[in-house]
Design an enzyme around this catalytic site. Sequence first.
Site, PDB file in Angstrom:
ATOM      1  N   ASP A  76     -25.144  55.278  -0.495  1.00  2.81           N
ATOM      2  CA  ASP A  76     -25.744  56.266   0.396  1.00  2.81           C
ATOM      3  C   ASP A  76     -27.106  56.769  -0.064  1.00  2.81           C
ATOM      4  O   ASP A  76     -27.525  57.859   0.298  1.00  2.81           O
ATOM      5  CB  ASP A  76     -24.798  57.446   0.572  1.00  2.81           C
ATOM      6  CG  ASP A  76     -24.501  58.156  -0.746  1.00  2.81           C
ATOM      7  OD1 ASP A  76     -24.959  57.685  -1.799  1.00  2.81           O
ATOM      8  OD2 ASP A  76     -23.828  59.192  -0.707  1.00  2.81           O
ATOM      9  N   GLU A  77     -27.797  55.989  -0.845  1.00  3.30           N
ATOM     10  CA  GLU A  77     -29.112  56.400  -1.312  1.00  3.30           C
ATOM     11  C   GLU A  77     -30.107  55.278  -1.044  1.00  3.30           C
ATOM     12  O   GLU A  77     -29.725  54.125  -0.907  1.00  3.30           O
ATOM     13  CB  GLU A  77     -29.090  56.709  -2.808  1.00  3.30           C
ATOM     14  CG  GLU A  77     -28.182  57.866  -3.161  1.00  3.30           C
ATOM     15  CD  GLU A  77     -28.140  58.127  -4.650  1.00  3.30           C
ATOM     16  OE1 GLU A  77     -29.205  58.048  -5.295  1.00  3.30           O
ATOM     17  OE2 GLU A  77     -27.055  58.398  -5.167  1.00  3.30           O
TER      18      GLU A  77
END
Length: 111
Positions: A76-77
Amino acid sequence: MAVGGSEEKRHGIILAKNDLAKAAHIKTGESLRDALRKCPDLYIVHPDYDAYTYYTEKIKDIYRKYTDRVESFGLDEAWIDLSGSQKLFGDGVELAKKTPWPSATCRNENG
């Protein structure tokens, strides 16, 4: 509230938590059993990886409006390189100040 796995499937750890859970000293990575011992009223939400990855990609699509240099880093980055976009949008600091992204943009575009 916290996001946690399933003790029955031996994935029983805290994956993420809100501010109220943090105030109750719930820690990411601790067992659900220990977290519930600290906070018996803790509400555990099971992760929905399909939805999580779907919305993660939606956020990255917002980044791609400003640069084609978006590099995923974990689930999620992402790293974004705005150096080639400065003539269009200004430097990264200027862009961040004048653009309501990604959370507001994602909410407006995806509900």
